[in-house]
Design an enzyme around this catalytic site. Sequence first.
Site, PDB file in Angstrom:
ATOM      1  CG  HIS A 223      -0.305   0.240   2.523  1.00 47.08           C
ATOM      2  ND1 HIS A 223       0.064  -0.793   3.364  1.00 47.08           N
ATOM      3  CD2 HIS A 223       0.055   1.378   3.163  1.00 47.08           C
ATOM      4  CE1 HIS A 223       0.607  -0.291   4.464  1.00 47.08           C
ATOM      5  NE2 HIS A 223       0.604   1.026   4.368  1.00 47.08           N
ATOM      6  CG  ASP A 252       0.011  -4.149   2.495  1.00 43.97           C
ATOM      7  OD1 ASP A 252       0.520  -3.551   1.535  1.00 43.97           O
ATOM      8  OD2 ASP A 252      -0.311  -3.590   3.564  1.00 43.97           O
ATOM      9  N   GLY A 331       3.316   5.818   9.311  1.00 41.24           N
ATOM     10  CA  GLY A 331       4.727   5.952   8.962  1.00 41.24           C
ATOM     11  C   GLY A 331       5.529   4.695   9.248  1.00 41.24           C
ATOM     12  CB  SER A 333       3.233   1.449   6.301  1.00 40.25           C
ATOM     13  OG  SER A 333       1.925   1.456   6.780  1.00 40.25           O
ATOM     14  CB  SER A 348      -0.062  -4.924   6.612  1.00 38.53           C
ATOM     15  OG  SER A 348      -1.201  -4.606   5.829  1.00 38.53           O
TER      16      SER A 348
END
Length: 379
Positions: A223, A252, A331, A333, A348
């Site tokens: 993402h 993801d 942030g 991720s 994720s």
Amino acid sequence: MELTRFLAALAVILPLAYSAPTETVTRLHPEILAAMKRDLGLDTEQATARVARELQATDVIDQLRNSVGAQFAGAWVADDGNTINVGVTDESLTAEVTAAGATPVVLANSFTKLEEAKLALDNLEIDQASVLDTTSASSGIAAYYVDVVANKLVLEALADSTAHAEELAAQVGLTASEFEVRVVDSLPTTFATVTGGDAYYINRSARCSIGFSVTTGFVSAGHCGSVGASATTPGGESLGTFSGSVFPGSADMSFIRTVSGTTLRGYINNYSGGSLPVSGSTASAVGASICRSGSTTGVHCGTVRALGVTVSYSQGRVTGLTQTSVCAEPGDSGGSYYSGAQAQGVTSGGSGDCTSGGTTFFQPVNEILSTYGLTLVRA
């Protein structure tokens, strides 16, 4: 900031290695140990012993899952980190489980049946308007997964969607004793953000955390960016381009191929001025201890709650994620999840924060490596 220094201190946000450990864990890196002491309440001896036992648990569980076949009902590491519980539906198999070094638990539902029901849910054309209403504070289905400890398929839903969750369970053939609906306070979100920080930027705007280094670049969350998007340092220097990305759907995950001359190291940023080594990527079992490193909140630890989870984000459902009790914030991720020095996956999304606590999900790293044919860089 030169790329070599940036990736040595930052890209090392996650530990990842595509091979099993070859030696027994005798000590943990001081930064990993400190985080486990803080978040899990363990002393040095307990933390070291727990990580070693959890590595052993992976082999024991795989062995028994193959030998008991259709009677396998799931497995997990107990809260103390010492006991490997293996569920079976046939009491005559308990002696075999004990002989393998695990504790047998006789359960009613086979793992295969519950997993097939979960896969059936994945294949349903669920009306997103009724399943995931992002404008409502009380409706929506957050996630669903096989809870091996409860021996049921669990559907997590907001208060006004419990009846819908029950209907979905019935639709895939589950009886009342085979599923459970749990009410949650909020729906999960991904952790990408447009605020600044010591991380990498996508198209010079959104920020994510670098995942594990591979020989041709690094991996992160899907993402964070789509194929063709640029990746740059906080200073604006080019890191590379997204060469692969999946989100939502079956994963993801993303792979960023870095520019020529980039130095990639097999370490994780500890956000204390140092780095943590990566020596493998043996996947941990349910109940195992696990830590996460990210550019917003640094290093935090918790335990694995469930494997193969399907999560409903506003962008759509994502299958095959792992649920944990580790906190994270926007942030983080793409940042690394690891157990000891074993890479587990990339962040994720989830709910909550690192002040009040929360639930997070990560994309298993071995799937990323196999999907894109990548080789993990190890310390």
